[in-house]
Design a protein around this motif. Structure first.
Motif, PDB file in Angstrom:
ATOM      1  N   ASN A  20      56.763 -54.083  21.659  1.00 17.79           N
ATOM      2  CA  ASN A  20      58.170 -54.433  21.749  1.00 17.79           C
ATOM      3  C   ASN A  20      58.450 -55.512  22.789  1.00 17.79           C
ATOM      4  O   ASN A  20      59.567 -56.016  22.859  1.00 17.79           O
ATOM      5  N   PRO A  75      73.265 -53.657  25.819  1.00 19.90           N
ATOM      6  CA  PRO A  75      72.029 -53.689  25.023  1.00 19.90           C
ATOM      7  C   PRO A  75      72.117 -54.606  23.810  1.00 19.90           C
ATOM      8  O   PRO A  75      71.136 -55.244  23.444  1.00 19.90           O
ATOM      9  N   LEU A 130      67.150 -61.763  22.970  1.00 25.23           N
ATOM     10  CA  LEU A 130      65.718 -61.643  22.753  1.00 25.23           C
ATOM     11  C   LEU A 130      65.338 -62.118  21.360  1.00 25.23           C
ATOM     12  O   LEU A 130      64.367 -62.854  21.184  1.00 25.23           O
ATOM     13  N   ARG A 131      66.118 -61.746  20.361  1.00 26.68           N
ATOM     14  CA  ARG A 131      65.848 -62.170  18.988  1.00 26.68           C
ATOM     15  C   ARG A 131      65.991 -63.685  18.849  1.00 26.68           C
ATOM     16  O   ARG A 131      65.184 -64.342  18.196  1.00 26.68           O
ATOM     17  N   ARG A 137      71.632 -58.159  25.047  1.00 24.62           N
ATOM     18  CA  ARG A 137      70.240 -58.365  25.463  1.00 24.62           C
ATOM     19  C   ARG A 137      69.326 -58.508  24.250  1.00 24.62           C
ATOM     20  O   ARG A 137      68.483 -59.410  24.188  1.00 24.62           O
ATOM     21  N   GLU A 138      69.473 -57.635  23.253  1.00 31.19           N
ATOM     22  CA  GLU A 138      68.637 -57.700  22.055  1.00 31.19           C
ATOM     23  C   GLU A 138      68.919 -58.955  21.233  1.00 31.19           C
ATOM     24  O   GLU A 138      68.007 -59.541  20.647  1.00 31.19           O
ATOM     25  N   THR A 139      70.178 -59.370  21.199  1.00 30.85           N
ATOM     26  CA  THR A 139      70.524 -60.592  20.467  1.00 30.85           C
ATOM     27  C   THR A 139      69.869 -61.807  21.113  1.00 30.85           C
ATOM     28  O   THR A 139      69.326 -62.673  20.427  1.00 30.85           O
TER      29      THR A 139
END
Length: 102
Positions: free
Chosen positions: A100, A18, A25-26, A21-23
């Protein structure tokens, strides 16, 4: 290369991690912002309008479905309340997912 050299390298991050994935996306959002700039006032107002409809439509659908069931069975507002709350929950969840994903 020696065995010690390979042991000192950190393992590659997992694709389903996660944090990774979030990195990503950012990073993608930041690159898009740098490429396109800030949104216009009109576009922001349009997003607020869409967000409102995303919440209102399931709430009204739940209200009408509950009222219809109550009218057919003569149960007062026994089904209207729970269906209204369920519609509101679905609308809130959908709005959360939509916000989101942007």
């Amino acid at each position: 290369m020696t065995a010690d050299h390979n042991a000192q390298q950190p393992p590659a991050p997992a694709e389903d991690d996660p944090l990774v994935r979030e990195t990503r996306l950012r990073r993608d959002r930041r690159e898009r912002w740098q490429r396109e700039g800030d949104m216009s006032i009109g576009r922001r107002l349009a997003q607020i309008g869409v967000l409102g409809w995303i919440i209102v439509i399931p709430t009204l659908a739940g209200l009408f479905a509950g009222h219809w069931i109550d009218a057919r069975h003569g149960t007062g507002i026994f089904w209207t309340g729970p269906f209204l709350v369920a519609g509101l929950a679905v609308g809130g969840w959908t709005a959360w997912k939509w916000m989101n994903s942007r």
